[in-house]
Motif scaffolding. Structure first.
Motif, short mmCIF file in Angstrom:
data_model
loop_
_atom_site.label_atom_id
_atom_site.label_comp_id
_atom_site.label_asym_id
_atom_site.label_seq_id
_atom_site.Cartn_x
_atom_site.Cartn_y
_atom_site.Cartn_z
N MET A 211 27.87 101.13 4.10
CA MET A 211 27.59 99.70 4.30
C MET A 211 28.86 98.90 4.56
N ASP A 212 29.96 99.23 3.92
CA ASP A 212 31.19 98.49 4.17
C ASP A 212 31.61 98.61 5.63
N ARG A 213 31.54 99.82 6.15
CA ARG A 213 31.90 100.03 7.57
C ARG A 213 30.90 99.33 8.49
N LEU A 214 29.61 99.48 8.19
CA LEU A 214 28.60 98.84 9.02
C LEU A 214 28.78 97.32 9.04
N LEU A 215 29.00 96.73 7.88
CA LEU A 215 29.16 95.28 7.82
C LEU A 215 30.47 94.83 8.47
N SER A 216 31.50 95.65 8.40
CA SER A 216 32.75 95.26 9.07
C SER A 216 32.57 95.33 10.58
N ASP A 217 31.76 96.27 11.06
CA ASP A 217 31.48 96.37 12.49
C ASP A 217 30.60 95.22 12.97
N LEU A 218 29.65 94.81 12.13
CA LEU A 218 28.69 93.77 12.52
C LEU A 218 29.16 92.37 12.14
N GLY A 219 30.11 92.29 11.26
CA GLY A 219 30.50 90.99 10.72
C GLY A 219 29.77 90.77 9.41
N ARG A 220 30.34 89.99 8.54
CA ARG A 220 29.72 89.75 7.24
C ARG A 220 28.50 88.86 7.37
N VAL A 221 27.37 89.42 7.11
CA VAL A 221 26.11 88.69 7.11
C VAL A 221 25.71 88.51 5.67
N GLN A 222 25.40 87.31 5.27
CA GLN A 222 24.95 87.08 3.91
C GLN A 222 23.58 86.40 3.94
N ILE A 223 22.64 87.04 3.29
CA ILE A 223 21.28 86.52 3.21
C ILE A 223 21.02 86.18 1.75
N ASN A 224 20.76 84.94 1.47
CA ASN A 224 20.55 84.51 0.09
C ASN A 224 19.05 84.58 -0.22
N MET A 225 18.58 85.77 -0.54
CA MET A 225 17.15 85.97 -0.82
C MET A 225 16.99 87.00 -1.93
N HIS B 264 16.58 109.15 -4.88
CA HIS B 264 16.96 108.00 -4.08
C HIS B 264 16.57 106.69 -4.74
N GLN B 265 16.31 106.73 -6.06
CA GLN B 265 16.01 105.50 -6.76
C GLN B 265 17.20 104.56 -6.66
N GLU B 266 16.93 103.32 -6.44
CA GLU B 266 17.90 102.24 -6.33
C GLU B 266 18.75 102.28 -5.07
N VAL B 267 18.40 103.10 -4.08
CA VAL B 267 19.16 103.09 -2.83
C VAL B 267 18.94 101.79 -2.07
N MET B 268 17.75 101.21 -2.16
CA MET B 268 17.52 99.91 -1.53
C MET B 268 18.41 98.85 -2.15
N GLU B 269 18.47 98.85 -3.49
CA GLU B 269 19.27 97.85 -4.19
C GLU B 269 20.74 97.97 -3.81
N LYS B 270 21.26 99.18 -3.79
CA LYS B 270 22.67 99.40 -3.47
C LYS B 270 22.98 99.00 -2.03
N THR B 271 22.10 99.33 -1.12
CA THR B 271 22.33 99.04 0.29
C THR B 271 22.15 97.57 0.61
N LEU B 272 21.08 96.98 0.16
CA LEU B 272 20.78 95.59 0.50
C LEU B 272 21.69 94.59 -0.21
N ALA B 273 22.34 95.01 -1.30
CA ALA B 273 23.28 94.13 -1.98
C ALA B 273 24.44 93.76 -1.06
N GLY B 274 24.75 94.63 -0.11
CA GLY B 274 25.84 94.37 0.82
C GLY B 274 25.61 93.18 1.73
N VAL B 275 24.36 92.78 1.92
CA VAL B 275 24.09 91.60 2.73
C VAL B 275 23.59 90.43 1.88
N GLY B 276 23.74 90.55 0.58
CA GLY B 276 23.42 89.43 -0.31
C GLY B 276 22.01 89.39 -0.84
N LEU B 277 21.19 90.39 -0.55
CA LEU B 277 19.83 90.41 -1.08
C LEU B 277 19.86 90.87 -2.53
#
Length: 124
Positions: free
Chosen positions: A24-38, A60-73
């Protein structure tokens, strides 16, 4: 089947396994920091770690939480996240599946408000 030759090197996997491997760090650095407050309510269902003997290979429990935290969810905690919906009975026994799915969906708005909710047994 789709006019393609067989590829013996083709690998497949479940969505959560692929998601767990995303940097996610690499993906977000490639895409730019997107923050979704939800907030959201994660739902994995009961079959994610089935059969139990293979759980260590596919936890794979909590993989959604770990991944989506990178965009502020932010996840809301609830005890229905691994509740059985009876997916394998959808066609054969909708009379069992419909109430199970409705119970999960009706609990969603209450997520994060109570410490625990009743858990129904798996439909197996």
């Amino acid at each position: 089947m789709w006019g393609r030759p067989f590829d013996p090197d083709l690998r497949s996997g479940i969505f959560f396994g692929i998601l767990a491997g995303v940097d996610m760090d690499r993906l977000l650095s490639d895409l730019g920091r997107v923050q979704i407050n939800m907030t959201y309510v994660p739902y994995y269902g009961c079959m994610l770690n089935r059969p139990f003997a293979l759980r260590a290979l596919s936890d794979h429990q909590e993989v959604m939480e770990k991944t989506l935290a990178g965009v502020g969810l932010r996840p809301k905690r609830w005890s229905y996240g691994s509740q059985c919906c009876g997916t394998f009975l959808t066609v054969a026994r909708p009379d069992i599946v419909t109430p199970k799915v409705n119970a999960i969906l009706q609990e969603r708005p209450r997520a994060g408000r109570t410490a625990s909710s009743p858990r129904a047994p798996c439909a197996t």
